[in-house]
Each structure stands twice: as structure tokens, then as C-alpha cells.
Design an enzyme around this catalytic site. Structure first.
Site, PDB file in Angstrom:
ATOM      1  N   HIS A 188       0.831  -1.215   0.000  1.00 27.29           N
ATOM      2  CA  HIS A 188       0.000   0.000   0.000  1.00 27.29           C
ATOM      3  C   HIS A 188       0.859   1.256   0.000  1.00 27.29           C
ATOM      4  CE1 HIS A 188      -4.032   1.724   0.640  1.00 27.29           C
ATOM      5  NE2 HIS A 188      -3.378   2.708   1.242  1.00 27.29           N
ATOM      6  N   ASP A 195       0.249   5.531  -1.104  1.00 30.70           N
ATOM      7  CA  ASP A 195      -0.735   6.531  -1.506  1.00 30.70           C
ATOM      8  C   ASP A 195      -0.151   7.665  -2.343  1.00 30.70           C
ATOM      9  OD1 ASP A 195      -3.536   6.093  -0.435  1.00 30.70           O
ATOM     10  OD2 ASP A 195      -2.390   5.688   1.372  1.00 30.70           O
ATOM     11  N   GLU A 246      -8.924   1.407  -2.581  1.00 27.19           N
ATOM     12  CA  GLU A 246      -9.036   1.456  -1.122  1.00 27.19           C
ATOM     13  C   GLU A 246     -10.402   1.992  -0.707  1.00 27.19           C
ATOM     14  OE1 GLU A 246      -6.556   2.930   2.822  1.00 27.19           O
ATOM     15  OE2 GLU A 246      -6.325   4.032   0.952  1.00 27.19           O
ATOM     16  N   HIS A 273     -13.374   1.715   3.762  1.00 26.44           N
ATOM     17  CA  HIS A 273     -12.327   2.598   4.279  1.00 26.44           C
ATOM     18  C   HIS A 273     -12.731   2.977   5.694  1.00 26.44           C
ATOM     19  CE1 HIS A 273      -9.733   6.233   4.716  1.00 26.44           C
ATOM     20  NE2 HIS A 273      -8.870   5.328   4.293  1.00 26.44           N
ATOM     21  N   HIS A 286      -9.049  -2.043   7.359  1.00 26.56           N
ATOM     22  CA  HIS A 286     -10.181  -1.113   7.494  1.00 26.56           C
ATOM     23  C   HIS A 286     -11.526  -1.793   7.730  1.00 26.56           C
ATOM     24  CE1 HIS A 286      -8.343   2.831   6.668  1.00 26.56           C
ATOM     25  NE2 HIS A 286      -7.568   2.198   5.797  1.00 26.56           N
ATOM     26  N   HIS A 301      -2.346  -3.192   4.637  1.00 26.66           N
ATOM     27  CA  HIS A 301      -1.585  -2.256   5.474  1.00 26.66           C
ATOM     28  C   HIS A 301      -2.173  -2.219   6.884  1.00 26.66           C
ATOM     29  CE1 HIS A 301      -4.848   0.053   3.690  1.00 26.66           C
ATOM     30  NE2 HIS A 301      -4.594   1.126   4.402  1.00 26.66           N
ATOM     31  N   ASP A 322       2.221   2.049   3.798  1.00 26.70           N
ATOM     32  CA  ASP A 322       1.253   3.159   3.864  1.00 26.70           C
ATOM     33  C   ASP A 322       1.931   4.507   3.665  1.00 26.70           C
ATOM     34  OD1 ASP A 322      -1.273   4.193   4.000  1.00 26.70           O
ATOM     35  OD2 ASP A 322      -1.620   3.734   6.110  1.00 26.70           O
TER      36      ASP A 322
END
Length: 416
Positions: A40, A42, A143, A170, A216, A237, A306
Site C-alpha cells: 500500500h 498513496d 481502497e 475505508h 479497514h 496495510h 502506507d
């Protein structure tokens, strides 16, 4: 002290200080043989936030406002990366699908703009091929289940565009799945985990070969998926709850079930999930690796940094380039070469190959085209297109009346 002695001591100090750390040397050797696969990152969201996805305005070779750029990727020996196609929960029931498509698009364009560094990938074979070419295999994970707008057709479209995992929620409930905040008590459960349509999503992901990501989600959803999925699930993650009791982390009972189902937990580097405080160190992250290994073995562990999705990262893991230091730390703690190679990438490759095998075994099944019940997704931003009678099903009395009329018509035809 004579000048000669002083010079000799200085030379000896330089020799000692420049001597290679044997654990780092071993780490780099292992990373040259097995791709480091991170679950993961971003960076695509940072490109949206900082540049509105205008890649012509940014150079990933020189970008310094993110945890990730191409030089850092090279220094960090990043063999494969799941780039996150993330859009916020506020987009749910509005423009989540459009925004997600734009994030998928920006990953494709990253690979097109930097072909010497990045290679778009959708399979375990692609990861191996990219590693052979000394490029970072670039996969996509969406995600948040709100991104599919409760549509199996959208899920399938994302798969065709290269998405290889979906994080089921999420930080908001969807019309078909509860999110992790339910376990904190700050949000009510709406579905007791997964709704019947949520279970359709799981089955369709198995049929497609798309990985099911349980980061999540609440514990109830973790167990439901581990019960029903034909393919191993992933935590892209998340870290160990026993080490840091944050509800985003994975409790020991679930770690054991991940082992039984041959899935993977890819350890998160966010300070709040590592040490349950604003500060953390590389050693704190290694503690999560050690704990998961103790509870469920090294075969369920991976890396899920992450980066660029969090504000605080541990000292010693400030950006993507620092990951080899963590690998060296695991070796320093007594991890074997085989265990480290498993965590680097072999575990994720095994999981992805198994999902592909499940997909191939289900290739005779037709795509699921039964929609979510309209009453579960009614909102001012959604039309009733695709649902008969504006989404309302005829009552039993109306159905009986229609059947009676049809029967009378057939009788009259037969006697005429």
C-alpha cells in the site's frame, strides 16, 4: 602523541566507520534475489492533492514533497508496489466512481511517463518479469468499497482496468459492509458485518481473481470473509493488535485464521498503528514483524508501509528509501534468509498465484448480474434505472392478480 600515531588512528577509525554492516549487506543481497512487494502506497493521492493529477507539472525524479519518488524507490529496492486508488468517504453516493477512475488513470500514466523505472503489472508473472527487468512492478489496489457504488459491473470494470485488490471499506460503512470504526463504538453496525450483497461481492471477487483486502474492516467482517472466500485474503496495510491495541490492527485470533487460510498481513508503518502514539521507531515496526511470526509464522507476513497516506512515520523509516534498514533489522534479530525472503515478496506472490488459480477454477461461472436491492441504495443522487417499477417489487396480491389474469387469458385462448 606523534603525528604518525595520530594519522594511523584516524585511518583506523575511517576503516571501521566505512566497514559494511554485515546485516545490511545480507539484506541487500536478499532484496536483489526476491522482489520487495509493498501492499500500500498513496502516492497517487498525493499527486491528486498537490497537483490535481497533472503529471506534466511534476517530475517524480526530483519530487521532494512526498515519501516516494523514483530515486527513493531505487534506493529502497522496491520490486513491486500496489499503488492505492483511494478517494475519500465523502464521495460516497456522489462521484466516487469518477474519482476512482481518475486515480486508476494516474497510475497508468505514471507507468507510461516513467517506463524505465515503472512497469504496469496485473499478475504474479508480471511482477517476476518487472523484477527481471530491474523495474518496479506497479499494481493497483482500490481502497474502499464505496468506490464501486454497490455495483458488480463497476467492480468488474475496475478489474479489467488492472485493479487487483479491493479494500472492502475505508472509514465509512457502505450499503453492504461495515467498516472498522464499528469496533470502536463510534459508528453503529448496519449489516452485522456483510450484507447479502456484500457476500455477492466476495464471491465475484473470487471469480475475477481480485484479492480481498481486510484492512479497514471490523473483526466480524474479517471472520466472515475468512469463512467464505475460496482464495486467501490480505491485509494490505495493518499491524498487530497485541503490540499496539488500535482497532485498525489485527488481533491474534485473526492472525491464526490468516495462517490457516494461507493469507497475508502486510505490516503498516503509521506511528499510530505501530506504537499507539505520535512517535515510533524502526525497532517498534520490527516488533510487529516478530509478534506476527511468533503467533502465526513468517509465511503470513509482508510489508505494507502506507507511505504518502499517513502523516507520521517511524524514525529510521522516514521514506521508501529506508526499507532496507528494516530488512537488516529483521536479520539482526535472528530471522533466517528464507523467512526474510518470504516476507519480502514470496508470501504475496503465493497469495496472488492462489487467487489466480481460484479464478481459473471458476472460469465456467457466469458473472453475477443480480443488483443490490434498490431500497438499500436509495438516495437523492441515484436513479432507479435498471430496477423494474422504479425499484419496487410487486406485492404478493398484485403478483397473484397478474397470474390470474394471465391464466384467464390462456384459458380464453384455448376455448376460442
Amino acid at each position: 602523541m606523534s603525528l604518525a600515531v595520530s594519522l594511523l588512528l584516524c585511518a583506523m577509525c575511517r576503516s571501521v566507520s566505512s566497514a559494511e554492516d554485515p546485516y545490511m549487506s545480507r539484506a541487500l543481497k536478499l532484496m536483489s534475489e526476491t522482489p520487495l512487494i509493498d501492499g500500500h502506497n498513496d502516492l497517487p493521492w498525493q499527486l491528486r492533492q498537490q497537483f490535481d493529477n497533472q503529471l506534466n507539472k511534476v517530475d517524480l525524479n526530483t519530487l521532494e514533497t512526498t515519501h516516494t519518488n523514483i530515486p527513493k524507490i531505487k534506493t529502497g529496492r522496491l520490486g513491486a508496489q500496489f499503488w492505492s486508488a483511494y478517494v475519500p468517504c465523502e464521495s460516497q453516493h456522489k462521484d466516487a466512481v469518477r474519482q476512482t477512475l481518475e486515480q486508476i488513470d494516474v497510475v497508468h500514466r505514471m507507468c507510461e511517463k516513467y517506463p524505465n523505472a515503472l512497469m504496469f503489472a496485473t499478475s504474479s508473472q508480471d511482477i517476476a518479469e518487472a523484477f527481471k527487468r530491474n523495474k518496479t512492478a506497479s499494481l493497483i489496489g482500490v481502497e474502499g468499497g464505496h468506490s464501486i457504488d454497490s455495483s458488480l459491473g463497476t467492480l468488474r470494470t475496475f478489474y479489467h482496468l488492472g485493479v487487483r485488490y479491493l479494500t472492502l471499506t475505508h472509514s465509512c460503512n457502505t450499503p453492504w459492509a461495515d467498516n472498522w470504526l464499528v469496533d470502536t463504538g463510534s459508528e453503529p453496525s448496519q449489516h452485522d458485518g456483510l450484507s447479502p450483497f456484500g457476500k455477492q461481492v466476495i464471491a465475484e471477487m473470487n471469480r475475477l481473481g481480485m484479492l480481498i483486502d481486510l484492512s479497514h474492516v471490523p473483526i466480524r467482517v474479517m471472520h466472515q470473509v475468512l469463512d467464505m472466500s475460496k482464495a486467501p485474503a490480505i491485509f494490505s496495510h495493518s499491524s498487530a493488535y497485541t503490540v499496539c491495541p488500535h482497532k485498525r490492527n489485527v488481533p491474534d485470533e485473526v492472525l491464526k485464521r490468516v495462517k490457516e487460510t494461507e493469507g497475508i498481513v502486510m505490516v503498516n508503518f503509521y506511528n499510530d498503528y505501530v506504537s499507539c502514539s505520535h512517535t515510533a521507531t524502526l525497532a517498534d515496526v520490527a516488533d510487529h514483524f516478530d509478534h506476527i511470526r511468533t503467533v502465526a509464522g513468517s509465511d503470513i507476513i509482508g510489508f505494507g508501509g502506507d507511505y504518502d497516506g499517513v502523516e507520521r512515520v517511524p524514525e529510521g523509516l522516514e521514506d521508501v528509501s529506508k526499507v532496507p534498514s528494516l530488512v537488516a533489522e529483521l536479520l539482526r534479530r535472528g530471522w533466517s534468509d528464507q523467512e526474510v525472503s518470504a516476507a519480502l515478496g514470496n508470501n504475496l506472490l503465493r497469495v496472488l498465484k492462489r487467487a489466480e488459480e481460484v479464478r481459473d477454477s471458476l472460469n465456467k461461472l457466469s458473472p453475477d448480474d443480480v443488483p443490490i436491492p434498490s431500497e438499500e441504495v436509495k438516495n437523492p443522487c441515484r436513479t432507479d434505472d435498471g430496477y423494474p417499477n422504479g425499484g419496487a417489487f410487486p406485492s404478493l396480491s398484485i403478483t397473484a392478480l397478474l397470474l390470474t389474469l394471465a391464466l384467464q387469458y390462456l384459458i380464453s385462448r384455448g376455448t376460442s
